[in-house]
Structures are given as C-alpha cells and as structure tokens.
Design an enzyme around this catalytic site. Sequence first.
Site, PDB file in Angstrom:
ATOM      1  N   GLY A  47       0.853  -1.201   0.000  1.00 46.76           N
ATOM      2  CA  GLY A  47       0.000   0.000   0.000  1.00 46.76           C
ATOM      3  C   GLY A  47       0.880   1.240   0.000  1.00 46.76           C
ATOM      4  N   PHE A  73      -1.603  -0.415  -6.189  1.00 47.49           N
ATOM      5  CA  PHE A  73      -2.718  -0.870  -7.039  1.00 47.49           C
ATOM      6  C   PHE A  73      -3.181   0.358  -7.801  1.00 47.49           C
ATOM      7  CE2 PHE A  73      -6.906  -3.497  -6.885  1.00 47.49           C
ATOM      8  CZ  PHE A  73      -6.559  -4.106  -8.072  1.00 47.49           C
ATOM      9  N   LEU A 138      -2.498  -0.963   3.787  1.00 42.57           N
ATOM     10  CA  LEU A 138      -3.605  -1.017   2.827  1.00 42.57           C
ATOM     11  C   LEU A 138      -4.830  -0.326   3.399  1.00 42.57           C
ATOM     12  CD1 LEU A 138      -3.883  -4.607   1.304  1.00 42.57           C
ATOM     13  CD2 LEU A 138      -2.756  -2.587   0.390  1.00 42.57           C
ATOM     14  N   TYR A 233     -16.185   5.001  14.410  1.00 38.38           N
ATOM     15  CA  TYR A 233     -14.877   4.452  14.056  1.00 38.38           C
ATOM     16  C   TYR A 233     -14.421   3.352  15.020  1.00 38.38           C
ATOM     17  CZ  TYR A 233     -10.466   4.089  11.664  1.00 38.38           C
ATOM     18  OH  TYR A 233      -9.416   3.577  10.936  1.00 38.38           O
TER      19      TYR A 233
HETATM   20  P1  NAD Z   1      -4.706   5.841   1.487  1.00 41.74           P
HETATM   21  O1  NAD Z   1      -5.990   5.648   0.786  1.00 41.74           O
HETATM   22  O2  NAD Z   1      -4.025   7.135   1.380  1.00 41.74           O
HETATM   23  O3  NAD Z   1      -3.650   4.714   1.067  1.00 41.74           O
HETATM   24  C1  NAD Z   1      -4.009   3.367   0.902  1.00 41.74           C
HETATM   25  C2  NAD Z   1      -3.013   2.693  -0.004  1.00 41.74           C
HETATM   26  O4  NAD Z   1      -3.413   1.333  -0.215  1.00 41.74           O
HETATM   27  C3  NAD Z   1      -2.935   3.332  -1.395  1.00 41.74           C
HETATM   28  O5  NAD Z   1      -1.601   3.390  -1.791  1.00 41.74           O
HETATM   29  C4  NAD Z   1      -3.721   2.346  -2.261  1.00 41.74           C
HETATM   30  O6  NAD Z   1      -3.338   2.360  -3.623  1.00 41.74           O
HETATM   31  C5  NAD Z   1      -3.330   1.036  -1.603  1.00 41.74           C
HETATM   32  N1  NAD Z   1      -4.230  -0.060  -1.925  1.00 41.74           N
HETATM   33  C6  NAD Z   1      -5.578  -0.123  -1.739  1.00 41.74           C
HETATM   34  N2  NAD Z   1      -6.048  -1.312  -2.145  1.00 41.74           N
HETATM   35  C7  NAD Z   1      -4.977  -2.025  -2.578  1.00 41.74           C
HETATM   36  C8  NAD Z   1      -4.810  -3.321  -3.098  1.00 41.74           C
HETATM   37  N3  NAD Z   1      -5.840  -4.161  -3.245  1.00 41.74           N
HETATM   38  N4  NAD Z   1      -3.555  -3.717  -3.460  1.00 41.74           N
HETATM   39  C9  NAD Z   1      -2.491  -2.887  -3.323  1.00 41.74           C
HETATM   40  N5  NAD Z   1      -2.582  -1.643  -2.805  1.00 41.74           N
HETATM   41  C10 NAD Z   1      -3.812  -1.218  -2.456  1.00 41.74           C
HETATM   42  O7  NAD Z   1      -5.009   5.457   3.007  1.00 41.74           O
HETATM   43  P2  NAD Z   1      -4.321   5.852   4.385  1.00 41.74           P
HETATM   44  O8  NAD Z   1      -5.226   6.795   5.073  1.00 41.74           O
HETATM   45  O9  NAD Z   1      -2.888   6.161   4.228  1.00 41.74           O
HETATM   46  O10 NAD Z   1      -4.489   4.459   5.152  1.00 41.74           O
HETATM   47  C11 NAD Z   1      -3.440   3.548   5.376  1.00 41.74           C
HETATM   48  C12 NAD Z   1      -3.658   2.888   6.718  1.00 41.74           C
HETATM   49  O11 NAD Z   1      -3.587   3.890   7.744  1.00 41.74           O
HETATM   50  C13 NAD Z   1      -5.040   2.233   6.857  1.00 41.74           C
HETATM   51  O12 NAD Z   1      -4.901   1.051   7.614  1.00 41.74           O
HETATM   52  C14 NAD Z   1      -5.812   3.270   7.646  1.00 41.74           C
HETATM   53  O13 NAD Z   1      -6.886   2.710   8.360  1.00 41.74           O
HETATM   54  C15 NAD Z   1      -4.730   3.768   8.573  1.00 41.74           C
HETATM   55  N6  NAD Z   1      -4.978   5.069   9.231  1.00 41.74           N
HETATM   56  C16 NAD Z   1      -5.407   6.146   8.524  1.00 41.74           C
HETATM   57  C17 NAD Z   1      -5.674   7.331   9.198  1.00 41.74           C
HETATM   58  C18 NAD Z   1      -6.178   8.568   8.476  1.00 41.74           C
HETATM   59  O14 NAD Z   1      -6.689   9.465   9.136  1.00 41.74           O
HETATM   60  N7  NAD Z   1      -6.053   8.643   7.182  1.00 41.74           N
HETATM   61  C19 NAD Z   1      -5.434   7.434  10.580  1.00 41.74           C
HETATM   62  C20 NAD Z   1      -4.956   6.334  11.257  1.00 41.74           C
HETATM   63  C21 NAD Z   1      -4.727   5.140  10.567  1.00 41.74           C
END
Ligand code: NAD
Length: 391
Positions: A47, A73, A138, A233
């Site tokens: 990811g 992806f 992811l 959440y």
């Molecule tokens: P994002 O959407 O920015 O990034 C997700 C990544 O996963 C992207 O690069 C996407 O292309 C990739 N991806 C999705 N499906 C895929 C697949 N099938 N195969 C390969 N790659 C795939 O999301 P984010 O906010 O950075 O989230 C990442 C993690 O951090 C998650 O577990 C999320 O719950 C966690 N998180 C996010 C926040 C927030 O506020 N954004 C806070 C705490 C934790």
Amino acid sequence: MVIKPKVRGFICTTAHPDGCREIVREQIEYVKAHKHAQGPKKVLVVGASMGYGLASRITAAYSFGAATVGVIFDKPASGARTASSGWYNTAAFEEFANADGLYAKTVNGDAYSKEIKEQTIRLIKKDIGKVDMVVYSLAAPRRTTADGTMYTSVLKTVGEPYTNKTIDLKNRVVSDITVEPASDEEIQATVKVMGGEDWKDWIDALKAADAIEDNAVTVAYSYIGPDITHPMYADGSIGKAKDHLFETAKQMTAEGGVRAYISVNKALVTQSSAAIPIVPLYISILYKVMKEHNVHEGCIEQMYRLMNEKLYGESVITDSENRIRLDDLEMQDEIQTEVKKLWEEINSDNLDTHADLDGYYKDFYRLFGFEADGIDYEADTDAERSIASIV
Ligand code: NAD
C-alpha cells in the site's frame, strides 16, 4: 494536456503528474532535513502509493538509505485519462530514489492476491534477498479471497444507530447524519478486508519463502480518536477490523520470527478518511486547533516520527498495551477540550471560525497533485509517466 481537478463525491478522478512529483519531493526534503536513527535496510511497503504507506516508504528510503519494494494498485494514464495519483507518486519516488542511488522497485496489482504476493517475493529474493521491515498500509474498500469470494467493507456503527454532525464539504453545510448499524455479515466482511488476515498472509508467505530476516519488524496502522468519533470508528465496523489487526499483531509476535506492532496514527485527510461520515468535520476542527497550537502534522511528519523516534530510537516506545501512539499530540487534553467545544458550537454559519475547511480542501486536492507550490496548472503537461521498475 492541461489537467484540472474533477471531483466526484469523495474522490478526484484526475491527478496532476507535476503536482504529485512536487509533493513527493517536498516529503523527501522533509526527511532529508531531519536527523536519522539507525533503521532497517530492506523494506517492503504494502500500500505504498499514497497516504501513510507512501510516507513510510519515503521515510525508510531517506532516513535509513533503505532499499524499498512497494506494492501498489494503480493505473497508468490512458488516452484522455490521467494516471491515478498513486501512479504519479510512485513514478516520482522512483525517479528521485534512483537519482539518489537508492534501490526502489514496485509491484502493481492486488496486494490481497496470491499472485502479487508471489511476484513480490520473487523480486525480493532476486534483488535484495530478505526484507528486515514490512509496512502494511492497505486501505481498501473490498477484497477478493483465493476462492473468488468478494468481501466489501462498510463504515457503519455496531449495535445502535448513531446521530451526530457531519459536513457536506461541497456546499459547506453542517447537518445531522444518522449512521446505521452494520449487520453481522457486514462486520465480518469489514474484518476480512481491513483486519489482520491478509497482513499475516504476507508475513507467512515471506517466512515460507525465506524472504524475511529473523526478528524483522512489521507494522500496520490504526486509529482510535475521541469519543465523538467512537461509534463511527473505534467502536464501529472498521473498529472491529482494527481490533482484529491488533490481535493479529499479538499473534504474529507470539509465533516468533517477527516483532509486529500497531501504530495508532493521527486523523488526516487521505483518500480513505474522506469517505467516513462525521470524521471529515472532526478533522477540519482538529486541523484548526492543532495548527493554532503549532502541533499539526501530515503523513510525512507522522511517519518520520514513527520510524526515527518510536520504532528505531533507543527502544520501541509503546503505551501500556504495546501500541505505538502517534496520536499522542492529537489526543492531548488541551487539544481535545478545544475540539470538543468547537464541535458542540459548530454549524453552517460559523464554519469559517470553527474549522479549517480551507486546510481540509487544500490537503484533499493535494492528494491528487493539485495545490502544490510552484506548479503552473494552466500549462500543458504530459500525462504519461512511467514507473521505471514496474513489475
Ligand atoms: P490511502 O488511501 O491514502 O492509502 C491506501 C493505499 O493502499 C494506497 O496506496 C492504495 O493504492 C493502496 N491499496 C488499496 N487497495 C490495494 C490493493 N488491493 N492492493 C495494493 N494496494 C492497495 O489510506 P491511508 O489513510 O494512508 O491508510 C493507510 C492505513 O492507515 C489504513 O490502515 C488506515 O486505516 C490507517 N490510518 C489512517 C488514518 C487517516 O486518518 N487517514 C489514521 C490512522 C490510521
């Protein structure tokens, strides 16, 4: 072509290659400018193209000089369509990493699939032997398992419906929304998609192929947040998946061979968080308060701190439950007391004084390469960018 943002609901269907490149460059500069701990040297990021995963890859490469393999992806440009921003981010990251003499290769495809795991492991074994860190970042709406079943995650409550404020960002209107409870089947599907099963599949596959160092570190990301967001959440369907992720970390560590951690990160605008009801309004208020207190951070500041201070400092810094807390600044009493007061008062008429909507919008557009400094968005640009190593 001249590329403009085309926003539909929570996403933008276009992305700007030069803007994405500039935003990746800024993140690299941030890491270069800060002092570095001793960290891992061969890092797999699942990811890796946006948000926390991209920032993890940049930090590993530029804090520790790590070779990075990214799993993404994403879609290249085709005809009149731009590539996805994750594609442009990855093209830019590899361009900079290669120029700086850093190994960086990328596998593009569904990280949940067996084929992509096998391809990635073949690449690791051929080029770098074994990884010593695995970041699992992811955020996906669905997952198809090996038997062909497709599971779709939902952002709903568990048990009771929950009513609270939300924002219609397009029209700048605050209204009440009621989030309905997920069915048992929906909760199970959300756990399948966003829980720890696939994370463990990756680690088990790496172990089976002898492609991971003994005692390697692996980390996945979670969120807790304040009471107002809990029904939606932490106590909602996604929270059940995050509980499973945490249990999986404990299980993997107990099984031996890896040290698995959950890092509880700050709420930030990413493509994934934009889709959650209630949360974007909370984020816009949080941004305002954290910026006023000079403690606001984006993905790169968070991932820099995670790797250099919490994971690879003198010892791993966790809370009493062994979770890494990067939400430490967000959850400070003085921040949350102010956020709560603004939350209670906020309505459509006082949005400008009670929330940082402009900051929210700016970060949203920047996810797609818009609103970067120094980019001429009226100029023609080539939408086709190649990722040097794409597998
Ligand atoms: P994002 O959407 O920015 O990034 C997700 C990544 O996963 C992207 O690069 C996407 O292309 C990739 N991806 C999705 N499906 C895929 C697949 N099938 N195969 C390969 N790659 C795939 O999301 P984010 O906010 O950075 O989230 C990442 C993690 O951090 C998650 O577990 C999320 O719950 C966690 N998180 C996010 C926040 C927030 O506020 N954004 C806070 C705490 C934790």
